[in-house]
Motif scaffolding. Sequence first.
Motif, PDB file in Angstrom:
ATOM      1  N   ALA A 487       0.535  -0.759   0.163  1.00 13.55           N
ATOM      2  CA  ALA A 487       0.281   0.194   0.185  1.00 13.55           C
ATOM      3  C   ALA A 487       0.770   0.889   0.305  1.00 13.55           C
ATOM      4  CB  ALA A 487      -1.168   0.184   0.864  1.00 13.55           C
ATOM      5  N   GLU A 488       0.385   2.366  -0.965  1.00  8.18           N
ATOM      6  CA  GLU A 488       1.265   3.588  -0.538  1.00  8.18           C
ATOM      7  C   GLU A 488       1.265   4.319   0.134  1.00  8.18           C
ATOM      8  OE1 GLU A 488       1.245   6.338  -4.264  1.00  8.18           O
ATOM      9  OE2 GLU A 488       0.332   4.480  -5.679  1.00  8.18           O
ATOM     10  N   PRO A 489       0.584   4.088   1.179  1.00  5.15           N
ATOM     11  CA  PRO A 489       1.176   5.010   2.431  1.00  5.15           C
ATOM     12  C   PRO A 489       2.349   4.203   3.290  1.00  5.15           C
ATOM     13  CG  PRO A 489      -1.728   5.023   2.217  1.00  5.15           C
ATOM     14  CD  PRO A 489      -0.813   4.000   1.067  1.00  5.15           C
ATOM     15  N   LEU A 490       2.118   3.238   2.963  1.00  2.00           N
ATOM     16  CA  LEU A 490       2.785   2.530   3.380  1.00  2.00           C
ATOM     17  C   LEU A 490       4.801   2.517   3.111  1.00  2.00           C
ATOM     18  CD1 LEU A 490       1.546  -0.594   4.516  1.00  2.00           C
ATOM     19  CD2 LEU A 490       1.946   1.330   5.355  1.00  2.00           C
ATOM     20  N   LEU A 491       5.316   2.952   1.697  1.00  2.00           N
ATOM     21  CA  LEU A 491       6.262   2.855   1.047  1.00  2.00           C
ATOM     22  C   LEU A 491       6.496   4.805   1.369  1.00  2.00           C
ATOM     23  CD1 LEU A 491       5.083   1.612  -2.094  1.00  2.00           C
ATOM     24  CD2 LEU A 491       6.890   0.908  -1.175  1.00  2.00           C
ATOM     25  N   VAL A 492       4.928   5.634   1.851  1.00  2.00           N
ATOM     26  CA  VAL A 492       5.636   7.312   2.006  1.00  2.00           C
ATOM     27  C   VAL A 492       6.183   7.248   3.455  1.00  2.00           C
ATOM     28  CG1 VAL A 492       4.545   9.488   2.468  1.00  2.00           C
ATOM     29  CG2 VAL A 492       4.074   8.181   0.348  1.00  2.00           C
ATOM     30  N   ASP A 493       5.512   6.455   4.123  1.00  2.00           N
ATOM     31  CA  ASP A 493       5.894   6.762   5.441  1.00  2.00           C
ATOM     32  C   ASP A 493       7.658   6.015   5.755  1.00  2.00           C
ATOM     33  OD1 ASP A 493       5.166   7.196   8.229  1.00  2.00           O
ATOM     34  OD2 ASP A 493       5.632   5.402   8.698  1.00  2.00           O
ATOM     35  N   ALA A 494       7.702   4.868   4.921  1.00  2.00           N
ATOM     36  CA  ALA A 494       9.321   4.289   4.750  1.00  2.00           C
ATOM     37  C   ALA A 494      10.260   5.543   4.739  1.00  2.00           C
ATOM     38  CB  ALA A 494       9.263   3.563   4.747  1.00  2.00           C
ATOM     39  N   GLY A 495      10.079   6.154   4.158  1.00  2.00           N
ATOM     40  CA  GLY A 495      10.695   7.791   3.101  1.00  2.00           C
ATOM     41  C   GLY A 495      10.673   8.555   3.606  1.00  2.00           C
ATOM     42  N   GLN A 496      10.336   8.241   4.822  1.00  2.00           N
ATOM     43  CA  GLN A 496      10.005  10.075   5.975  1.00  2.00           C
ATOM     44  C   GLN A 496      10.614   9.344   7.622  1.00  2.00           C
ATOM     45  OE1 GLN A 496       5.470  11.184   5.336  1.00  2.00           O
ATOM     46  NE2 GLN A 496       6.107  12.176   3.316  1.00  2.00           N
ATOM     47  N   THR A 497      10.078   8.187   7.435  1.00  2.00           N
ATOM     48  CA  THR A 497      10.458   8.164   8.793  1.00  2.00           C
ATOM     49  C   THR A 497      10.771   7.015   9.266  1.00  2.00           C
ATOM     50  OG1 THR A 497       8.262   7.035   9.475  1.00  2.00           O
ATOM     51  CG2 THR A 497       8.504   9.292   9.130  1.00  2.00           C
ATOM     52  N   GLU A 498      12.129   6.822  10.466  1.00  2.00           N
ATOM     53  CA  GLU A 498      13.341   4.996  10.398  1.00  2.00           C
ATOM     54  C   GLU A 498      11.689   4.085  11.018  1.00  2.00           C
ATOM     55  OE1 GLU A 498      16.064   2.974  10.623  1.00  2.00           O
ATOM     56  OE2 GLU A 498      16.098   4.464   9.848  1.00  2.00           O
ATOM     57  N   ALA A 499      11.155   4.973  11.975  1.00  2.00           N
ATOM     58  CA  ALA A 499      10.321   3.780  12.280  1.00  2.00           C
ATOM     59  C   ALA A 499       9.414   3.273  11.023  1.00  2.00           C
ATOM     60  CB  ALA A 499       9.187   4.320  13.060  1.00  2.00           C
ATOM     61  N   GLY A 500       8.381   3.907  10.252  1.00  2.00           N
ATOM     62  CA  GLY A 500       8.077   3.621   9.048  1.00  2.00           C
ATOM     63  C   GLY A 500       8.820   2.453   7.925  1.00  2.00           C
ATOM     64  N   ARG A 501      10.659   2.953   8.015  1.00  2.00           N
ATOM     65  CA  ARG A 501      11.298   2.035   7.048  1.00  2.00           C
ATOM     66  C   ARG A 501      11.752   0.507   7.481  1.00  2.00           C
ATOM     67  NH1 ARG A 501      15.408   2.531   3.589  1.00  2.00           N
ATOM     68  NH2 ARG A 501      16.981   0.420   4.417  1.00  2.00           N
ATOM     69  N   ARG A 502      11.772   0.210   9.326  1.00  2.00           N
ATOM     70  CA  ARG A 502      11.527  -0.520   9.877  1.00  2.00           C
ATOM     71  C   ARG A 502      10.393  -1.426   9.987  1.00  2.00           C
ATOM     72  NH1 ARG A 502      13.841   2.304  14.128  1.00  2.00           N
ATOM     73  NH2 ARG A 502      11.880   2.011  15.425  1.00  2.00           N
ATOM     74  N   LEU A 503       9.119  -0.870   9.586  1.00  2.00           N
ATOM     75  CA  LEU A 503       7.444  -1.640   9.043  1.00  2.00           C
ATOM     76  C   LEU A 503       7.866  -1.900   7.674  1.00  2.00           C
ATOM     77  CD1 LEU A 503       5.027  -2.220  10.634  1.00  2.00           C
ATOM     78  CD2 LEU A 503       3.922   0.220   9.498  1.00  2.00           C
ATOM     79  N   LEU A 504       7.895  -1.102   6.990  1.00  2.00           N
ATOM     80  CA  LEU A 504       8.329  -2.005   5.536  1.00  2.00           C
ATOM     81  C   LEU A 504       9.147  -3.423   6.032  1.00  2.00           C
ATOM     82  CD1 LEU A 504       6.892  -1.787   2.439  1.00  2.00           C
ATOM     83  CD2 LEU A 504       8.763   0.040   2.352  1.00  2.00           C
ATOM     84  N   GLU A 505      10.434  -2.737   6.275  1.00  2.00           N
ATOM     85  CA  GLU A 505      11.143  -3.789   5.569  1.00  2.00           C
ATOM     86  C   GLU A 505      10.736  -5.458   6.556  1.00  2.00           C
ATOM     87  OE1 GLU A 505      16.261  -4.952   7.028  1.00  2.00           O
ATOM     88  OE2 GLU A 505      14.885  -3.133   8.405  1.00  2.00           O
ATOM     89  N   GLY A 506       9.842  -4.931   7.986  1.00  2.00           N
ATOM     90  CA  GLY A 506       9.579  -6.088   8.337  1.00  2.00           C
ATOM     91  C   GLY A 506       7.878  -6.885   7.325  1.00  2.00           C
TER      92      GLY A 506
END
Length: 573
Positions: A487-506
């Motif tokens: 889902a694109e909101p997850l990709l956007v958040d991954a590019g903006q926050t470290e928490a979002g990046r860790r969530l996407l990686e998981g």
Amino acid sequence: MDMPVTILVICRPKAEFHLIGRLLAQVHHTDYQVIWLNRLDDGLEAMVRGNCDVVLLDYHWNNGSAMQAVRTARSRGCTLPIVVMTDDVESEVDRTAIAAGASDYLIKGHIDSRLLERTLRYAMERNASEKKLAQLAHFDPLANIPNRILFRDRLEHAVELSRREGIPFALLYLDLDGFKEINDRCGHDAGDEVIRQCARRLKECIRKSDSVARIGGDEFTILLEHTNDPGHIAHVAQKVIDTLSQPMSVGADEVSVGVSIGIAVYPEAGDDAQSLQKHADTAMYQAKQIAGSAYCFYTADVGEPHPHSLQESELRQALRGNQLEARYRRRLDAASGRLIELGLELCWHHPERGELGGEHCRDVAQQAGLTAELNNWSLQQGLQDLAQLQKAGWKQLCLMVPVTAAQLTEPNMRERLQRLLVEHGVRGESLGLEMTEADLAEHRQAVLSPMVELVQLGCHFSLAEFGCGSASLGLLQRLPVTSVRIAEPLLVDAGQTEAGRRLLEGLVQFAHHLGKAVVAGGYCDQEQYQSLCQLGCDLVNAADEPEPLTPSIIKGGPGATSVTAVAYPAHGS
């Protein structure tokens, strides 16, 4: 030592409660506090209150159903992780517990301290991840307000509450006037800033009990709770107009927008969510006929004569005529940078309103009951275009086409698709069918058999909007899905926050663990492309496309008779 963890144990025998306590006492790195309830009805109320971290629930009760208790708790807003305890391996538990909303289950005779602690920890961690995913999937990352998915949930909840308790409400549909001109004149960054400022201003116009959402582009909605007073509703609408019409500072520019507002009051304008949306939209287009910013209440007089109410017939004409165009997003193999897949999208060349995007086509189709017809057109046109591309040299190219559960369950779907594949000379392995996570989760029982039949033709399935939280994690294991599109909101958040990046990686690691390829949708620059590759995404949208590409542009691109189409150097080169 970690923070204390509170466990609610719901079972009849006190001995089982003591056993759980003794097993958890052997875990020294976490302080577990165990609460016991021996009545299922008391346990249900405790789950709804949510004053614990995880629930252990006995499956067997003489005077009640544990699974019904789970379903009732979920329907009443319980978000706690629930682990079911059963006496033996039972197919019924495996089949019904997860479907009812349980996180996992344990077999009583095989529980030791390590297994118990690991199961509880995993259930809590997965629950926390799902809540984070739901938050990201239900909020617009640009405007920082609820998006279309959450708006629809809140609208349906308002309808149910009104039916049950007679609480009135009104729905306002808003469309900004002059936004496209600002985008064209000042650029997309300026347009984004206008959306953000409008969202902030809209929140200032409503009460805490009301809600505002962005449903796409320059369109917003407002739900006004506990009112059907025309005077109050009109006051809010005029306040919105006055507030949004104030000039905005965007960089070095000062810009202004107008707004057209359509109003649908429950139940006069409709007694279900779909009717209210349709009628608020109709009233909004009526408001657009008035010079300057304006609002319009939906009435039967508004509904019939207005051109917007003809959209069903207009879409039928578009399907019969030459108004629809298939466009394609290029998807690159992250490891090599090679073009290997095209994602089909629609463009509607409306004779009066100009170019309308695929989202508008889908909205009109859904309201008119034409979703299956629209997707069938996409399938026919997509296979025709793919056949031309493969003849031009793109031999290994695959096509991904959106489908719905309603389309898959149509009679003779397998035979019709097989006939199309033969007619266009396309192998089934070249065709992917993409369903949204919400659609697949809602109709998982009905679509299983048709999906298996189409897989036998060589087709493969993908899950779109993965991470929205509407599908159980076990769904990916049971249905023949080979890939997921994040889902694109997850990709956007991954590019903006470290928490979002860790969530996407998981999330990527989880999908890979289940053997699913991961597609990153949305456009990205070179830095984002490299980042998505490092996170393990298998396919990434090409970034050199300002908008979806037509087949003629793809064929005229670099190496038209070759599969290779490298947008960036392959990751790691």
